[in-house]
Structures are given as structure tokens and as C-alpha cells.
Design an enzyme around this catalytic site. Structure first.
Site, short mmCIF file in Angstrom:
data_model
loop_
_atom_site.label_atom_id
_atom_site.label_comp_id
_atom_site.label_asym_id
_atom_site.label_seq_id
_atom_site.Cartn_x
_atom_site.Cartn_y
_atom_site.Cartn_z
N LYS A 50 0.84 -1.20 0.00
CA LYS A 50 0.00 0.00 0.00
C LYS A 50 0.87 1.25 0.00
CE LYS A 50 -3.84 -2.30 2.37
NZ LYS A 50 -4.56 -2.57 3.61
N GLN A 94 -4.59 -1.02 9.68
CA GLN A 94 -4.51 -2.37 9.13
C GLN A 94 -5.10 -3.37 10.12
OE1 GLN A 94 -3.60 -3.09 6.03
NE2 GLN A 94 -3.83 -5.29 6.29
N ASP A 117 -10.93 3.17 4.16
CA ASP A 117 -11.33 1.76 4.09
C ASP A 117 -12.85 1.63 3.97
OD1 ASP A 117 -9.43 -0.31 4.09
OD2 ASP A 117 -8.95 -0.01 6.21
N1 GUN Z 1 -6.91 -6.52 6.47
C1 GUN Z 1 -7.28 -7.30 5.43
N2 GUN Z 1 -7.89 -6.56 4.49
C2 GUN Z 1 -7.90 -5.29 4.94
C3 GUN Z 1 -8.38 -4.07 4.39
O1 GUN Z 1 -8.95 -3.99 3.31
N3 GUN Z 1 -8.19 -2.97 5.17
C4 GUN Z 1 -7.58 -3.03 6.37
N4 GUN Z 1 -7.46 -1.91 7.05
N5 GUN Z 1 -7.13 -4.15 6.90
C5 GUN Z 1 -7.29 -5.27 6.17
#
Ligand code: GUN
Length: 280
Positions: A50, A94, A117
Site C-alpha cells: 500500500k 490495518q 477503508d
Molecule cells: N486486512 C485485510 N484486508 C484489509 C483491508 O482492506 N483494510 C484493512 N485496514 N485491513 C485489512
């Protein structure tokens, strides 16, 4: 029949180029902070991807790495500081968080306008009531793949397998908004293979390696596989047994190289959307 392959890498690359162009047209750099607590291996890999993609798109990205023993109170205070920071347009915490932290309370602490998100209940509620909002990146990426592949949704019979807050539920809401007839199926659904066989559009988000086989697929159906599962020998596989499903489906996403790259590209897009909305 051998299914047409829906190539997420190509679609994601195009979206990332588009986002980078949108960023360069702004009089400021959108800011994104990714918060990572602890050192879960898989999460670290995602966070690094990311970070790299955001930097490449011209986003001012920072990763805030906190120790696994960070308290609920400390993490909440960090989020409050990011909410108050005018240079921060997007906040992503995350998941999963360490077990001693109440993840729902942390997500609720994020300013909904910075919730790239789309997990905050305000954003989830807006999506459920059909209003414009920040939409969770993975289901948003799936919608873009369906559009790219010209899959008709209006009146189509769509089934989402998996009811998670991150993928299944928002996915069902987006398909419904696109006028599909939506079934949200899960581990307790009776006759899962039969339900799947009725679907013209099938979205798999169970996290169970290769659980769906070709005999579950309606001939010619579009199959979108959100699963990313690691086999004991290290190979990545989806929720679909690829070869047997590809023999029956009309179109299919591979794993890797299907939905995965779209998730990150949509995060970049959400960051720009949040920045444009916040800063007018
Ligand atoms: N963990 C697994 N997928 C995601 C996601 O799309 N966003 C976040 N913040 N954590 C995750």
C-alpha cells in the site's frame, strides 16, 4: 467452455495511472497514514504494498508502526491526532489488530471523512441506504472489474458467498445498488452448491482455499474470486478450485492477479476522493 480471464493487474494499473493524473492536477498532495500495530507477517506485506503504490501515485503516505503491546487508549489517542491533522486526508488501520484491542471501537474512532477503508459505521450505513460514500476497497474493486468485463448486473442473479463486514456485506449492497437480485450466502446456508449454481454472477469471499468446484458453477457464469489463501507448500490460491471452475464459467478472475491488485488501486482512489471532498 474455457472462461475468459478478467485480468485485475491490467485494470488496476490503468486505475493507478488515472489516480496519479488526478493527484498531479491537485494544488496539494493528498495525505494517507497507514497504521500498523504489531508485526503480523501478512499484514506487513500488505502495508508495504500500500505504501509503495501510494507513493508511486504521488500521495504523501506515512506508515505509523506501533508495537504489539500498544494499548487501546494509546491507539485511540493516535487516531484522534490523525483526525485533527489537516495534512492527513486518509487513515487506514490495518486489520487484524492484536487480540487485546477492540477493533470495532478503533474503527469507530476514525473520522468518517478520512475513513478510506469505508469501514466506519457511518460509511457502512450510507452504503446500505444507497448514498454516496467512501466504499470498502475490495468490493469497490470487484464492481470495477465487473464493469470492465461488461458483465450485465441489472436484473441479474448475483450471489455473494461470505458475509464479512469488509467484503461480503458491502459487496451485496453495491450489487443491489446496481439492480442485481442479490443472495448473500454463508457457511450456514442450506444447499450452498445449489444456490451457487443459480447465480449468473458469483462472488467468492469465504477465505477457504479452493472450496468451490466446477460443479457449483452455472455454465457461462461470471466468477469473481476474492479469496487469497496460502497452501501449505506456499502456493497462493483463491476460494475457487481454478481449473475446474474455469472449465464451466464464462469469465473468471485469477488468484493472484485478479481482485488483489484492485484493492490497492481503489485505496488510492478513495484517498484522492477523501482529499478532494475534505479540501473542496
Ligand atoms: N486486512 C485485510 N484486508 C484489509 C483491508 O482492506 N483494510 C484493512 N485496514 N485491513 C485489512
Amino acid at each position: 467452455m474455457t472462461a475468459r480471464i478478467i485480468d485485475g493487474k491490467t485494470v488496476a494499473a490503468a486505475l493507478r495511472t488515472q489516480v496519479a493524473a488526478r493527484v498531479s492536477a491537485l494544488p496539494f498532495r493528498p495525505g494517507l497514514t497507514v497504521v500498523m500495530v504489531g508485526d503480523d507477517r501478512a499484514s506487513l506485506t500488505y502495508v508495504r504494498s500500500k505504501d509503495k503504490a501510494a507513493a508511486e501515485a504521488g500521495i504523501d503516505v506515512h506508515t505509523l508502526r506501533l508495537p504489539a503491546e500498544t494499548s487501546q487508549k494509546d491507539l485511540t489517542a493516535r487516531i484522534a491526532a490523525l483526525n485533527a491533522d489537516p495534512a492527513v486526508d486518509g487513515i487506514l488501520v490495518q486489520l487484524p489488530l492484536p487480540a487485546h484491542i477492540d477493533s470495532i471501537a478503533i474503527v469507530e474512532a476514525i473520522d468518517p471523512a478520512k475513513d478510506v477503508d469505508g469501514f466506519h459505521p457511518v460509511n457502512a450505513g450510507r452504503l446500505a441506504s444507497g448514498r454516496a460514500t467512501l466504499v470498502p476497497c475490495t468490493p469497490l474493486g470487484v464492481m470495477k472489474l465487473l464493469a470492465h468485463a461488461n458483465v450485465p448486473l441489472d436484473g441479474a442473479r448475483a450471489l455473494v458467498l461470505g458475509r464479512s463486514a469488509i467484503v461480503g456485506r458491502p459487496m451485496a449492497a453495491l450489487l443491489l445498488a446496481a439492480n442485481a437480485t442479490v443472495t448473500l450466502a454463508h457457511s450456514r446456508t442450506r444447499d450452498l452448491p445449489g444456490e451457487c449454481r443459480r447465480a449468473e454472477v458469483l462472488i467468492l469471499a469465504t477465505g477457504r482455499a479452493e472450496m468451490v468446484t466446477g460443479d457449483w458453477i452455472r455454465p457461462g457464469a461470471t466468477l469473481i474470486d476474492v479469496g487469497i489463501n496460502r497452501r501449505a507448500e506456499g502456493r497462493l490460491v483463491g476460494d475457487a478450485a481454478y481449473d475446474s471452475c474455469a472449465a464451466i464459467a464464462g469469465a473468471i478472475t485469477p488468484v493472484p492477479g485478479g481482485v488483489g491488485p484492485m484493492t490497492i488501486a481503489c485505496l488510492l482512489e478513495n484517498t484522492v476522493v477523501a482529499a478532494e471532498r475534505r479540501r473542496g
